[in-house]
Design an enzyme around this catalytic site. Sequence first.
Site, PDB file in Angstrom:
ATOM      1  N   GLU A   1       0.825  -1.211   0.000  1.00  0.00           N
ATOM      2  CA  GLU A   1       0.000   0.000   0.000  1.00  0.00           C
ATOM      3  C   GLU A   1       0.859   1.261   0.000  1.00  0.00           C
ATOM      4  O   GLU A   1       0.513   2.261  -0.626  1.00  0.00           O
ATOM      5  CB  GLU A   1      -0.940  -0.014   1.209  1.00  0.00           C
ATOM      6  CG  GLU A   1      -1.935  -1.172   1.227  1.00  0.00           C
ATOM      7  CD  GLU A   1      -2.796  -1.232  -0.027  1.00  0.00           C
ATOM      8  OE1 GLU A   1      -3.115  -0.173  -0.594  1.00  0.00           O
ATOM      9  OE2 GLU A   1      -3.147  -2.358  -0.446  1.00  0.00           O
TER      10      GLU A   1
ATOM     11  N   ASP B   1       3.791  -4.425  -6.070  1.00  0.00           N
ATOM     12  CA  ASP B   1       4.409  -5.658  -5.569  1.00  0.00           C
ATOM     13  C   ASP B   1       5.928  -5.557  -5.621  1.00  0.00           C
ATOM     14  O   ASP B   1       6.625  -5.881  -4.651  1.00  0.00           O
ATOM     15  CB  ASP B   1       3.958  -6.861  -6.401  1.00  0.00           C
ATOM     16  CG  ASP B   1       2.512  -7.259  -6.158  1.00  0.00           C
ATOM     17  OD1 ASP B   1       1.945  -6.832  -5.142  1.00  0.00           O
ATOM     18  OD2 ASP B   1       1.950  -7.987  -7.002  1.00  0.00           O
TER      19      ASP B   1
END
Length: 484
Positions: free
Chosen positions: A135, A203
């Site tokens: 995040e 990611d």
Amino acid sequence: MSRLKKAPAYLLITALLSSSLPIHAETFNSLPEIGTTAASTLTIEKELEYGDAYMRMLRASRPIISDPLLADYVQDLGHRLVANANDVRTPFNFFLIQNREINAFAFFGGYVALHSGLFLYAKSESEFASVVAHEIAHITQRHLARSMEDQAKKSPATMAAMIGSLMLAIASPEAGMAALHATTAASVQGQINYTRSNEKEADRIGIATLAKSGFDVQAMPRFFGRLADQYRYASKPPAMLLTHPLPEDRISDTRSRANQFPARRVEPSDRYLLARSRIVARFAGLESEAALDWFDRKLRKAKGQQKLALNYGKALVLIDTGKYQEAHALLDPLLVAEPNNRFFIDSATDLDIAEKKYDTAISRLQSALKQSPEQKVLRLNLAHTYQEAGKVDDSLSMLLRYTYDNPKDTNGWYMLAQAQGEKGNRAAELAARAELLALRGLWDKAIKNYIQASQLVEVNSLDQARYDARIDQLRLSREKFAAL
């Protein structure tokens, strides 16, 4: 410390985040850094304004966990990761929402929301941190702003419409979702492809941040893989899989990337285990008997620090259900072993207050504060204990300083309003409640409170001048808020 009343919940839009495209391991390092290109349409300053507005709406609409210990933990973990992240342009704020759904989302201004359900599913701090790092990457790479900018290139009116729809989605979910769908209907496929690349980038960058922060990088593919396996055929997957889908190629990508980093053995985190137990005991929505059963089942196989954390959680349930002697049997040895552990100090304070042993609690907290005089959890605990002991003047003195130092902490204002009310200081109580209302974006009610407070104090007094000045500030804030 005793829990504060929670606001009712409803679902916040977490769209604009989707799954990744296939990518081979050897291409990770050649991915372009495209997170700095959104400034032409939405500036950092404007993002901060939107972020502040979002947060005020969330406080009014979602069951945000205001527990000081848990807030302290997620902030410390989040900032450990931010300290090792690249392209940080905003302050970061991490907070918990009481929701057993597995989910997390990031939005403008460095705000990262984490559902309490993540604690129930992540088996280690590294797994929990992998979600937070992902995040953080969405924010540092400005994925939401870039998605909006991409849409704005196709239609000049789209940027304003999408921002308005997102804001509306918080204030009125059904209307906001409908507006957002109408805004993006003409280019749905382009939006999906764009956000797939965002997930891939988040990611990749998240794993690098995990590695630099000293966490186990294998935790991300491990967590993602377990989540995908468990819900592969579920008719109703968790919210996280709706906003962050996990096709097999994405899990393979994270595993390949993680394998490029040296293997690292990471010791279990005591604070994570304690925070997890606290979530189960007080914020998982379990009845006391169900919670005790959960702890007893886990304790049968537990060893070492895990056993310690489970006994701590079980003690919390016993305190909350009035079984004080049983709670002492579990908690006292923990406090003897680790007298400076804030989790244990906090629960011992709850137990002392329940048994009206105020002097014992005050002495322990004062001793702890000599070592850590600015520690927020200890300060709030001592102010709360003074209040419960009837020493309201001592509580007021601490809370006036605390709210000055931490003006966005609802705990301080809530407790200050209570203390002022107990002292019969009606104007000061109204002022403290006005600050709580302002933190929730309820500007009209906040202004009304301050007007009433101004009318109650002596004409032309310093208090009246201060209240009137605050009324002017709140009116300006209301205008800016409305303009967004």
